[in-house]
Motif scaffolding. Sequence first.
Motif, PDB file in Angstrom:
ATOM      1  N   UNK A 212     -63.617  67.721  61.198  1.00 27.47           N
ATOM      2  CA  UNK A 212     -64.735  68.785  61.118  1.00 27.47           C
ATOM      3  C   UNK A 212     -64.681  69.783  62.386  1.00 27.47           C
ATOM      4  N   UNK A 213     -63.787  69.429  63.121  1.00 28.38           N
ATOM      5  CA  UNK A 213     -63.499  70.440  64.239  1.00 28.38           C
ATOM      6  C   UNK A 213     -62.452  71.424  63.808  1.00 28.38           C
ATOM      7  N   UNK A 214     -61.830  71.160  62.499  1.00 22.66           N
ATOM      8  CA  UNK A 214     -60.923  72.211  61.908  1.00 22.66           C
ATOM      9  C   UNK A 214     -61.636  73.659  61.544  1.00 22.66           C
ATOM     10  N   UNK A 215     -62.804  73.115  61.135  1.00 25.44           N
ATOM     11  CA  UNK A 215     -63.700  74.345  60.629  1.00 25.44           C
ATOM     12  C   UNK A 215     -64.442  75.219  61.723  1.00 25.44           C
ATOM     13  N   UNK A 216     -63.970  74.731  63.016  1.00 24.73           N
ATOM     14  CA  UNK A 216     -64.408  75.807  64.043  1.00 24.73           C
ATOM     15  C   UNK A 216     -63.457  77.020  64.305  1.00 24.73           C
ATOM     16  N   UNK A 217     -64.090  77.785  65.343  1.00 33.26           N
ATOM     17  CA  UNK A 217     -63.124  79.029  65.259  1.00 33.26           C
ATOM     18  C   UNK A 217     -61.699  78.861  65.776  1.00 33.26           C
ATOM     19  N   UNK A 218     -61.399  77.687  66.123  1.00 38.01           N
ATOM     20  CA  UNK A 218     -59.914  77.465  66.626  1.00 38.01           C
ATOM     21  C   UNK A 218     -59.093  77.200  65.172  1.00 38.01           C
ATOM     22  N   UNK A 219     -59.509  77.487  64.102  1.00 36.13           N
ATOM     23  CA  UNK A 219     -58.951  77.151  62.955  1.00 36.13           C
ATOM     24  C   UNK A 219     -57.560  77.524  62.805  1.00 36.13           C
TER      25      UNK A 219
ATOM     26  N   UNK B  83     -51.804  71.200  64.478  1.00 32.03           N
ATOM     27  CA  UNK B  83     -50.862  70.117  64.077  1.00 32.03           C
ATOM     28  C   UNK B  83     -51.199  68.784  64.975  1.00 32.03           C
ATOM     29  N   UNK B  84     -52.071  68.756  66.048  1.00 31.44           N
ATOM     30  CA  UNK B  84     -52.164  67.756  66.790  1.00 31.44           C
ATOM     31  C   UNK B  84     -53.115  66.682  66.147  1.00 31.44           C
ATOM     32  N   UNK B  85     -54.374  67.054  65.414  1.00 31.42           N
ATOM     33  CA  UNK B  85     -55.153  66.047  65.176  1.00 31.42           C
ATOM     34  C   UNK B  85     -54.861  65.050  64.119  1.00 31.42           C
ATOM     35  N   UNK B  86     -53.604  65.121  63.601  1.00 36.63           N
ATOM     36  CA  UNK B  86     -53.092  64.170  62.573  1.00 36.63           C
ATOM     37  C   UNK B  86     -52.462  63.041  63.278  1.00 36.63           C
ATOM     38  N   UNK B  87     -52.196  63.404  64.532  1.00 40.32           N
ATOM     39  CA  UNK B  87     -51.447  62.158  65.288  1.00 40.32           C
ATOM     40  C   UNK B  87     -51.880  60.803  65.120  1.00 40.32           C
ATOM     41  N   UNK B  88     -53.220  60.609  65.366  1.00 42.04           N
ATOM     42  CA  UNK B  88     -53.949  59.388  65.345  1.00 42.04           C
ATOM     43  C   UNK B  88     -53.629  58.693  63.983  1.00 42.04           C
ATOM     44  N   UNK B  89     -53.805  59.578  62.900  1.00 46.00           N
ATOM     45  CA  UNK B  89     -53.418  58.852  61.319  1.00 46.00           C
ATOM     46  C   UNK B  89     -52.265  58.392  61.245  1.00 46.00           C
ATOM     47  N   UNK B  90     -51.146  59.261  61.785  1.00 39.30           N
ATOM     48  CA  UNK B  90     -49.770  58.842  61.567  1.00 39.30           C
ATOM     49  C   UNK B  90     -49.590  57.601  62.323  1.00 39.30           C
TER      50      UNK B  90
ATOM     51  N   UNK C 159     -47.745  67.160  55.090  1.00 44.95           N
ATOM     52  CA  UNK C 159     -46.570  67.827  54.751  1.00 44.95           C
ATOM     53  C   UNK C 159     -46.535  68.783  55.805  1.00 44.95           C
ATOM     54  N   UNK C 160     -47.624  69.673  56.132  1.00 43.59           N
ATOM     55  CA  UNK C 160     -47.236  70.753  57.115  1.00 43.59           C
ATOM     56  C   UNK C 160     -47.048  70.304  58.720  1.00 43.59           C
ATOM     57  N   UNK C 161     -47.736  69.032  58.999  1.00 44.55           N
ATOM     58  CA  UNK C 161     -47.281  68.421  60.371  1.00 44.55           C
ATOM     59  C   UNK C 161     -45.890  68.175  60.469  1.00 44.55           C
ATOM     60  N   UNK C 162     -45.217  67.475  59.244  1.00 46.47           N
ATOM     61  CA  UNK C 162     -44.086  67.363  59.140  1.00 46.47           C
ATOM     62  C   UNK C 162     -42.844  68.411  59.141  1.00 46.47           C
ATOM     63  N   UNK C 163     -43.218  69.536  58.357  1.00 48.02           N
ATOM     64  CA  UNK C 163     -42.466  70.743  58.440  1.00 48.02           C
ATOM     65  C   UNK C 163     -42.523  71.589  59.724  1.00 48.02           C
TER      66      UNK C 163
END
Length: 1265
Positions: free
Chosen positions: A11-18, A25-32, A879-883
């Motif tokens: 949900x923080x994706x939706x903020x002004x820092x989008x 690219x960093x918020x996916x690290x826990x999922x990986x 996919x973008x995280x990887x690329x």
Amino acid sequence: ELHVHLNILPHSLNSSTNFLFPHFISWLNPLFRIGYKRKLEEDDMYKVLPEDGSERLGEQLQRYWDHEVQKAAKELRDPSLSKVIIKCYWKSYAVLGIFTLIEEVIKVVQPVFLGKLIQYFENYNPNNTEALNVAFGYAAGISMSSIGLALLHHLYFYHVQRSGMKIRVAMCHMIYKKALCLSSTAMGQTTTGQIVNLLSNDVNRFDEVTIFLHFLWVGPLQAGAVIGLLWYEIGPSCLAGMAVLMFLMPLQTLFGRLFSSFRSKTAAFTDSRIRTMNEVVSGIRIIKMYAWEKSFSTLVNEVRRKEISKIMKSSYLRGLNMASFFVASKIIVFITFLVYVMLGNVISAGRVFVAVSLYSAVRLTVTLFFPSAVEKVSEAKISVRRIKKFLLLDEIMKHSSGQPVQPTEEPMVEVQDLICYWDKTLDAPTLQNLSFTVKSEQLLAVIGPVGAGKSSLLSSILGELPQEKGVVKVKGNLTYVCQQPWVFPGTIRSNILFGKELNQQKYERVLKACALKRDMELLPDGDLTVIGDRGATLSGGQKARVNLARAVYQDADIYLLDDPLSAVDAEVGRHLFEQCICGLLRKKPRILVTHQLQYLKAAHQILVLKEGQAVAQGTYTELQRSGLDFTLLLKKEEEDEAPEPAPGVPCRVSRSRTLSQTSVQSHASSVHSAKDGADQLPVGQVTCIILLSCALPVEQAMPSEWLCFPFPELVFFLLFFNVLVNSAQTLHNRMFTSILRTPVRFFDINPVGRILNRFSKDIGQLDSMLPWTFVDFIQVFLQILGVIAVAASVIPWILIPVIPLLIVFLVLRRYFLQTSRDIKRLESTTRSPVFSHLSSSLQGLWTIRAFKAEQRFQQTFDAHQDLHSEAWFLFLTTSRWFAVRLDGICAIFVSITAFACLLLRDDLEAGAVGLALSYAVTLMGMFQWGVRQSAEVENMMTSVERVVEYTELESEAPWETEKKPPPDWPRHGNITFDQVNFAYNSDGPVVLKSMNAVFRSKEKVGIVGRTGAGKSSLISALFRLAEPEGTILIDGMKTSEIGLHDLRQKMSIIPQDPVLFTGTMRKNLDPFNQHTDEDLWNVLDEVQLKAVVEELPNKMETELAESGSNFSVGQRQLVCLARAILRKNCILIIDEATANVDPRTDELIQKTIRAKFKECTVLTIAHRLNTIIDSDRILVLDAGRIHEYDEPYVLLQIQDGLLYKMVQQMGKAEAASLLQTAKMDLLDILFLCPYYSLGTNFVKTLISEREAQCPILCSRFNEHS
């Protein structure tokens, strides 16, 4: 703790820092980290962002569409769906063009920096420190532009793909919303298969088109900028190269147009194939019993062959397209410098490498992205056109039905002078001049022969059948029970509650009134038992009662009941009538369509319909006084009669009688080893591909100023596409064959959506996406090898950073794939419920609309879509995280190379620096693309895995075996059950226990028993739908020793659920073309359908609607009877085949059966006891065991017997009539069989009773004795 963190993060994706990339690219690290440790589950996915929600997106687009439709109507033009999409999304999408523009500017500027750096080496002066500082600046420029490209490129792709997802989700919402509003006419113009195809394939074009669309304007701009820079660098020679490039653009545009033409033709064939598959899966029980697998296999293979031919042409075009792309750079550079030298110029390293780099930058845009944009726009236009056509179909016109009642008013239905047409091309209206009123506490019974318009009358009150003239006034909320019970996947409780709150007392009352209490006790999880797709875990009677309970629990004001008593036995029927229809519902206005004449006395009014007209109306007493004979009233004469269609009548679900087992029965399966020629890849093709693959890297790596003849590349592409598309065809054929050969149990435990998903989405991936991605991966991989080989031969030290980079790449790829594969799997599994929900909703459309549950079903669809969006969103972002990481590493490699060249400046020549740097830059995009494409291929292999999984399904016994029965087998039709036990699967409960029975030649046996007693299971055992234990003999031959087709083709069945397939009436009667026209017309005449078929526009060649829905249920049942007559087999099984027809038609059918099957053994399962009371013997089943088996009259003397109790349930008059019929029938049998064993007391009593009435017969009997 981590899980909570995961759910907050997105949900923080939706903020002004989008737009800030490091955050992105960093918020996916826990999922990986989770994905690397264990398998990802649905709970691990991030909640969908509010602005990506299906409802929000769909309603937004719907508002624009509604406005456009109104505007177009005023301006007398067709509404434009493309205009609506542009209006809705242009602002957010236009902003993303800035990313592309900046990215393409950097791509053009980078070669300039490269040129300046090479110039420094060309004019190298060790003492010039100022020039060195400027050179370091250019190296920094190359480094910064590489990092900038890495970030911008993927940020752009993330946002455009998300835009595509939004359009797709919104469009799916609109398609489903439209499907819930389709009128019956519109349902005749579309099919479930077509709507599934719109949702599975057409909407995907939006995901693809958004990626490339900006290149339509960026491409020409970039080309202009490059021409300017090249003119500055090499003068007018650049025009020669650009001329080649400009020549390629229209060529690519032509390819794009051809693609769209093939796409639209392919889509039509795909629609047809999926529609047929939907029918095959829905009607598999019948297909197996008729042994029609080969006929359907031919049908599907023919459509698939046409589809593949179009796909193959598209693939060849794609091959040409890719070949031209890879060859373009060599031709362009060759021609440019040929002209440059011919004009008297001298080639220098700086000029060559700047030109090569600039051409590389523009080549990608002009020969790949721009034509892809043209191609995708062309394909999207076709899809938009198809979706628009669907969205403009007729909607149901709801009249003011179901007005809420005021406290002072009472609910009522009033119909005056009603005239309705299903099909206006027919002369006779479906309903004409009907008038009646039903008030509170009144029951109106509607009776009439098959096709009289009974269901149509209820349709008109519901608003499903538009009224031509007359008035239909409805005060109060309606609810409706459809003729063919509809249940949706979920628990029994959720089917009954249907969105209402649980009130335990009321719920218990409803269960009791609908005779479901005992069933709930018997089921393993009670009312929380999960009903499979199409209600596979319930018997026909149970489904009918759940259907009724759903309506009763709604506590509506008015009840429309379409023949709810046909699917249950006499005892349960009486219970439902007394406790439910005249019990719980007694205070409500009720309209009951029925064929059960014994209940007419309780009706306050009776309406007798014939050919859409009221031939009699009044109370039971009034009709009796008028001297009316009800059975004669129901006589169906051969007059012109409009078929009573219910186009799109949704409640067409199979009434398979199975218990709730959960695993497919496993028995010795024979895996067919005979492979088609197409199943194996020709050795010659493989050899050619290997040789070409070896030749390619050498050619790819040659310095670009050499011209290499493009023939090997072209052959490589065409051959590769050919092989991959042929493989897709082979896998489809194997999967379809496997599906046809798997036992019926598989279809009971797997939803239609899950199976169709394999045939639509997964096969779609194999057909189009996988070949392209696979070829692209091989091409890029070979290019990378070539590039590294050439660069290393010039500057060996370049290998020093390449090797560690390669190791990092491979480690990162492995880390990424662990999670990526799971996400791809979740994306596939979360897609299936979307299709299942659509398919189920279309089947129960009338019920959903009658219950006003459209909003709730729409919300459920949106929830399924949101779940899929969660998986899709993760797929995009991972996919973008990887690329980003790959391109980041490559950018570091470019930076190292640029600065290393300056540090080693004393040992290097300008040409070597140019080669190293230009290849490093080329490698940057190419390396990460190659690794990503390899990951993509691996992800797409999940589709291959899913298809392969279905090619290895457990197979039932072989269709043919070496042991063949004699051609005239069975001659007599003797059937013996010897210690037969039967279960639907090895782990499931035994539903037939120690059954011993003999059905003699030419004997007519009735089979009765309460719902769930095992009647249909006996048929399943006889047809070997699952393998029984014990021995079943037909004319002394063990059924288990012969092939399934040899067995099933020798028995005819008239099934409980009438199934018709899309195609002509002729194809439905005689799929193998074994009979003449005369035979077919004769048989239609015998089953009272000749007049109906003659009314059709093309008579026997008329195409039927999907599932034969332009015929009433009773008429479909008669078609099944016609099939049985045509087969002329010695054994006939009738499974409650006359449940949906009126008594008069039932009598006619019984007469036809007695006349046509006089020399056959006939087993009849029936709930109507008058249907089987004149049988030679009756078999009474109870809980899977034979309870009684003897002549009807004998069984009726046993007062504590089950048959006696069932007959008494019918009421005194009906019971007396049935006893008399049984008595007369037995006497006739005795006289016809002179050597019949006599001497029992009841026979002598019978003779003395009959002596006065028929002395001649008795004297004949005495002579015989």
